[in-house]
Scaffold this motif. Sequence first.
Motif, mmCIF file in Angstrom:
data_model
loop_
_atom_site.group_PDB
_atom_site.id
_atom_site.type_symbol
_atom_site.label_atom_id
_atom_site.label_comp_id
_atom_site.label_asym_id
_atom_site.label_seq_id
_atom_site.Cartn_x
_atom_site.Cartn_y
_atom_site.Cartn_z
ATOM 1 N N ARG A 146 -60.537 44.697 155.359
ATOM 2 C CA ARG A 146 -60.731 43.298 154.565
ATOM 3 C C ARG A 146 -59.928 43.181 153.545
ATOM 4 O O ARG A 146 -59.689 43.918 152.886
ATOM 5 N N GLY A 147 -59.797 41.723 153.027
ATOM 6 C CA GLY A 147 -59.161 41.457 151.943
ATOM 7 C C GLY A 147 -57.429 41.279 151.970
ATOM 8 O O GLY A 147 -57.089 41.521 153.093
ATOM 9 N N SER A 168 -62.306 44.479 148.022
ATOM 10 C CA SER A 168 -62.470 44.479 149.398
ATOM 11 C C SER A 168 -63.021 45.893 150.053
ATOM 12 O O SER A 168 -62.654 46.957 149.480
#
Length: 224
Positions: free
Chosen positions: A184-185, A12
């Motif tokens: 993110r992720g 990410s």
Amino acid sequence: MVCWLSLIGCASQPQVSAIPVKDAPHIIHVVQTGWHTSLIVPAAALQHWSPRLQQDFHDQQYLRLGWGDGDYFTGKNKHWTGATRALFASGYSALQVLAYNYEPWSELVAENHTLVAVTDEGMKTLATFVERSIARDENGNVVFLEPTKANDNVFYLAAPRYGLLSNCNTWSVNALREAGLPVRGLNLTATRVYQQVKQISAIQQAAGVLPASSLISTDSSAVR
């Protein structure tokens, strides 16, 4: 399984186009301590939108937010067996709010401490997220956990339930996302969270909404 979960976070990167690069007057300090991440937020800004924290803390400059398994985080079971059990059978979670009536930057390891900037709306939604993280009993009352010291170091019974895919680092990620930062992720480890935060910080520094990284540990007035 641990290797597989680590690889998920590794892939990410923050969404660069969504990083606030103007009109972001509020500074959040992100701290990595071993496997754990926490956020240090200006008290007045957070309390403006958080009735609970406004009620429980007075005359403080900064509030440090961390979340984890209730028994382990509050010190009732700090053994590695307690940490392992919490991943699969946590009884409850806890939110710690640690208050500072001074600037604590000299107490932090510079390599594990970075800054990010958020907008007014980001601070508002972060405060709302913190309020949601504080659990209530059947009568709608907040439950304080030991060891709690009024106006200094408070542990709240928290939500959601701690587990393998819901740990201190995923809570920090969710808090940062609520604050408008595009982390993110899955990011189950402190290292993965901190890597993305440093990237966001570097972009905000380049845009001039944050001080240069060399000032973080030497000039505390620049991060007020």
